[in-house]
Design a protein around this motif. Structure first.
Motif, PDB file in Angstrom:
ATOM      1  N   MET A 140      17.038  -3.730 -16.202  1.00 29.34           N
ATOM      2  CA  MET A 140      17.017  -3.140 -14.688  1.00 29.34           C
ATOM      3  C   MET A 140      16.334  -1.987 -14.637  1.00 29.34           C
ATOM      4  O   MET A 140      15.486  -1.652 -13.804  1.00 29.34           O
ATOM      5  CB  MET A 140      18.522  -3.284 -14.285  1.00 29.34           C
ATOM      6  N   GLU A 141      16.547  -0.941 -15.513  1.00 29.93           N
ATOM      7  CA  GLU A 141      16.194   0.275 -15.315  1.00 29.93           C
ATOM      8  C   GLU A 141      14.542   0.578 -15.697  1.00 29.93           C
ATOM      9  O   GLU A 141      13.860   1.264 -15.570  1.00 29.93           O
ATOM     10  CB  GLU A 141      16.722   1.269 -16.401  1.00 29.93           C
ATOM     11  N   GLY A 142      14.241  -0.408 -16.691  1.00 30.64           N
ATOM     12  CA  GLY A 142      12.634  -0.752 -16.977  1.00 30.64           C
ATOM     13  C   GLY A 142      11.882  -1.151 -15.776  1.00 30.64           C
ATOM     14  O   GLY A 142      10.940  -0.542 -15.639  1.00 30.64           O
ATOM     15  N   GLY A 143      12.460  -1.967 -15.126  1.00 30.07           N
ATOM     16  CA  GLY A 143      11.703  -2.454 -13.650  1.00 30.07           C
ATOM     17  C   GLY A 143      11.535  -1.469 -12.780  1.00 30.07           C
ATOM     18  O   GLY A 143      10.344  -1.421 -12.343  1.00 30.07           O
ATOM     19  N   LEU A 144      12.374  -0.455 -12.769  1.00 32.45           N
ATOM     20  CA  LEU A 144      12.262   0.659 -11.907  1.00 32.45           C
ATOM     21  C   LEU A 144      11.405   1.713 -12.316  1.00 32.45           C
ATOM     22  O   LEU A 144      10.517   2.355 -11.355  1.00 32.45           O
ATOM     23  CB  LEU A 144      13.462   1.469 -11.681  1.00 32.45           C
ATOM     24  N   LEU A 145      11.398   1.994 -13.407  1.00 38.75           N
ATOM     25  CA  LEU A 145      10.308   2.705 -14.081  1.00 38.75           C
ATOM     26  C   LEU A 145       9.104   2.223 -13.920  1.00 38.75           C
ATOM     27  O   LEU A 145       8.131   2.926 -13.720  1.00 38.75           O
ATOM     28  CB  LEU A 145      10.715   3.293 -15.740  1.00 38.75           C
ATOM     29  N   GLY A 146       8.750   0.840 -13.977  1.00 39.60           N
ATOM     30  CA  GLY A 146       7.471   0.280 -13.710  1.00 39.60           C
ATOM     31  C   GLY A 146       6.891   0.342 -12.638  1.00 39.60           C
ATOM     32  O   GLY A 146       5.660   0.506 -12.389  1.00 39.60           O
ATOM     33  N   LEU A 147       7.879   0.520 -11.420  1.00 36.82           N
ATOM     34  CA  LEU A 147       7.253   0.556 -10.119  1.00 36.82           C
ATOM     35  C   LEU A 147       7.173   1.872  -9.730  1.00 36.82           C
ATOM     36  O   LEU A 147       6.378   2.105  -8.703  1.00 36.82           O
ATOM     37  CB  LEU A 147       8.647  -0.116  -9.267  1.00 36.82           C
ATOM     38  N   LEU A 148       7.478   3.050 -10.450  1.00 34.95           N
ATOM     39  CA  LEU A 148       7.228   4.338 -10.158  1.00 34.95           C
ATOM     40  C   LEU A 148       5.760   4.583  -9.849  1.00 34.95           C
ATOM     41  O   LEU A 148       5.528   5.452  -8.926  1.00 34.95           O
ATOM     42  CB  LEU A 148       7.946   5.285 -11.293  1.00 34.95           C
ATOM     43  N   PRO A 149       4.971   4.507 -11.139  1.00 33.69           N
ATOM     44  CA  PRO A 149       3.582   4.652 -10.719  1.00 33.69           C
ATOM     45  C   PRO A 149       2.994   3.934  -9.515  1.00 33.69           C
ATOM     46  O   PRO A 149       2.163   4.703  -8.884  1.00 33.69           O
ATOM     47  CB  PRO A 149       3.168   4.164 -12.098  1.00 33.69           C
ATOM     48  N   ILE A 150       3.289   2.830  -9.237  1.00 33.92           N
ATOM     49  CA  ILE A 150       2.806   2.132  -8.075  1.00 33.92           C
ATOM     50  C   ILE A 150       3.199   2.807  -6.745  1.00 33.92           C
ATOM     51  O   ILE A 150       2.514   3.093  -5.987  1.00 33.92           O
ATOM     52  CB  ILE A 150       3.232   0.591  -8.063  1.00 33.92           C
ATOM     53  N   VAL A 151       4.496   3.312  -6.513  1.00 34.14           N
ATOM     54  CA  VAL A 151       5.072   3.900  -5.433  1.00 34.14           C
ATOM     55  C   VAL A 151       4.119   5.225  -5.393  1.00 34.14           C
ATOM     56  O   VAL A 151       4.140   5.692  -4.260  1.00 34.14           O
ATOM     57  CB  VAL A 151       6.503   4.137  -5.490  1.00 34.14           C
ATOM     58  N   ALA A 152       4.185   6.060  -6.579  1.00 32.45           N
ATOM     59  CA  ALA A 152       3.506   7.367  -6.460  1.00 32.45           C
ATOM     60  C   ALA A 152       2.041   7.226  -6.108  1.00 32.45           C
ATOM     61  O   ALA A 152       1.520   8.001  -5.390  1.00 32.45           O
ATOM     62  CB  ALA A 152       3.613   7.860  -7.796  1.00 32.45           C
ATOM     63  N   MET A 153       1.427   5.928  -6.473  1.00 30.83           N
ATOM     64  CA  MET A 153       0.128   5.810  -6.192  1.00 30.83           C
ATOM     65  C   MET A 153      -0.092   5.943  -4.359  1.00 30.83           C
ATOM     66  O   MET A 153      -1.160   6.178  -4.061  1.00 30.83           O
ATOM     67  CB  MET A 153      -0.524   4.729  -6.652  1.00 30.83           C
ATOM     68  N   PHE A 154       0.845   4.726  -3.871  1.00 30.68           N
ATOM     69  CA  PHE A 154       0.786   4.826  -2.525  1.00 30.68           C
ATOM     70  C   PHE A 154       1.131   6.084  -1.686  1.00 30.68           C
ATOM     71  O   PHE A 154       0.420   6.372  -0.915  1.00 30.68           O
ATOM     72  CB  PHE A 154       1.969   3.873  -2.087  1.00 30.68           C
ATOM     73  N   VAL A 155       1.834   7.139  -2.224  1.00 29.35           N
ATOM     74  CA  VAL A 155       2.221   8.405  -1.433  1.00 29.35           C
ATOM     75  C   VAL A 155       1.156   9.263  -1.676  1.00 29.35           C
ATOM     76  O   VAL A 155       0.711   9.824  -0.760  1.00 29.35           O
ATOM     77  CB  VAL A 155       3.505   8.848  -2.341  1.00 29.35           C
ATOM     78  N   ILE A 156       0.469   9.077  -2.789  1.00 28.63           N
ATOM     79  CA  ILE A 156      -1.028   9.900  -3.218  1.00 28.63           C
ATOM     80  C   ILE A 156      -2.074   9.371  -2.190  1.00 28.63           C
ATOM     81  O   ILE A 156      -2.741  10.259  -1.514  1.00 28.63           O
ATOM     82  CB  ILE A 156      -1.533  10.060  -4.485  1.00 28.63           C
ATOM     83  N   PHE A 157      -2.066   8.190  -2.069  1.00 32.17           N
ATOM     84  CA  PHE A 157      -3.036   7.472  -1.303  1.00 32.17           C
ATOM     85  C   PHE A 157      -2.883   7.816   0.223  1.00 32.17           C
ATOM     86  O   PHE A 157      -3.781   8.186   1.096  1.00 32.17           O
ATOM     87  CB  PHE A 157      -3.025   5.804  -1.250  1.00 32.17           C
ATOM     88  N   TYR A 158      -1.523   7.967   0.605  1.00 25.16           N
ATOM     89  CA  TYR A 158      -1.235   8.321   2.150  1.00 25.16           C
ATOM     90  C   TYR A 158      -1.607   9.746   2.414  1.00 25.16           C
ATOM     91  O   TYR A 158      -2.310   9.922   3.415  1.00 25.16           O
ATOM     92  CB  TYR A 158       0.235   8.106   2.232  1.00 25.16           C
ATOM     93  N   PHE A 159      -1.351  10.545   1.780  1.00 23.55           N
ATOM     94  CA  PHE A 159      -1.774  12.106   1.905  1.00 23.55           C
ATOM     95  C   PHE A 159      -2.973  12.511   1.711  1.00 23.55           C
ATOM     96  O   PHE A 159      -3.283  13.315   2.210  1.00 23.55           O
ATOM     97  CB  PHE A 159      -0.751  12.879   0.845  1.00 23.55           C
ATOM     98  N   LEU A 160      -4.137  11.539   0.634  1.00 22.56           N
ATOM     99  CA  LEU A 160      -5.165  12.077   0.695  1.00 22.56           C
ATOM    100  C   LEU A 160      -6.262  11.288   1.612  1.00 22.56           C
ATOM    101  O   LEU A 160      -7.273  11.763   2.020  1.00 22.56           O
ATOM    102  CB  LEU A 160      -5.724  11.620  -0.660  1.00 22.56           C
ATOM    103  N   LEU A 161      -6.120   9.987   2.081  1.00 20.64           N
ATOM    104  CA  LEU A 161      -6.762   9.299   2.884  1.00 20.64           C
ATOM    105  C   LEU A 161      -6.025   8.835   4.281  1.00 20.64           C
ATOM    106  O   LEU A 161      -6.796   9.144   5.271  1.00 20.64           O
ATOM    107  CB  LEU A 161      -7.107   8.111   2.222  1.00 20.64           C
ATOM    108  N   ILE A 162      -5.088   8.310   4.508  1.00 20.96           N
ATOM    109  CA  ILE A 162      -4.576   7.974   5.806  1.00 20.96           C
ATOM    110  C   ILE A 162      -4.281   9.130   6.605  1.00 20.96           C
ATOM    111  O   ILE A 162      -4.452   9.129   7.772  1.00 20.96           O
ATOM    112  CB  ILE A 162      -3.333   7.052   5.578  1.00 20.96           C
ATOM    113  N   ARG A 163      -3.487  10.096   6.090  1.00 22.97           N
ATOM    114  CA  ARG A 163      -3.074  11.263   6.848  1.00 22.97           C
ATOM    115  C   ARG A 163      -3.901  11.858   7.539  1.00 22.97           C
ATOM    116  O   ARG A 163      -4.111  12.335   8.648  1.00 22.97           O
ATOM    117  CB  ARG A 163      -2.012  12.470   6.388  1.00 22.97           C
ATOM    118  N   PRO A 164      -5.033  12.375   6.706  1.00 24.11           N
ATOM    119  CA  PRO A 164      -6.242  13.281   7.342  1.00 24.11           C
ATOM    120  C   PRO A 164      -6.999  12.498   8.467  1.00 24.11           C
ATOM    121  O   PRO A 164      -7.501  13.190   9.182  1.00 24.11           O
ATOM    122  CB  PRO A 164      -7.141  13.505   6.039  1.00 24.11           C
TER     123      PRO A 164
END
Length: 87
Positions: A1-25
């Motif tokens: 279970m813990e390995g699945g959550l760690l696998g999703l962390l890079p995808i979530v981080a990518m969406f957060v970065i995408f939001y602050f670099l492209l969508i918000r501006p």
């Protein structure tokens, strides 16, 4: 279970970065453009999205009448105004 959550962390981080670099501006820029178009006044020197330079002669809720240098009057939608020129 813990390995699945760690696998999703890079995808979530990518969406957060995408939001602050492209969508918000982009949202902030769109809000500034809408505010500029709402604040238009008679006598403002403007530039349209097509590159036409002129002066606002009359305003309506959704349209503006622009006078160009030779006295010709043209009617445009407010959304066609790109910039107010400060002379």
């Amino acid at each position: 279970m813990e390995g699945g959550l760690l696998g999703l962390l890079p995808i979530v981080a990518m969406f957060v970065i995408f939001y602050f670099l492209l969508i918000r501006p982009q949202q902030k820029k769109q809000k500034q453009i809408q505010q500029m178009q709402a604040d238009l006044q008679k006598g403002n020197d403007i530039v349209t999205i097509g590159g036409l330079h002129g002066k606002i002669n009359a305003l309506d809720e959704g349209t503006v009448v622009i006078v160009i240098e030779d006295g010709t009057k043209l009617k445009f939608d407010r959304s066609a105004i790109r910039d107010v020129v400060n002379n």
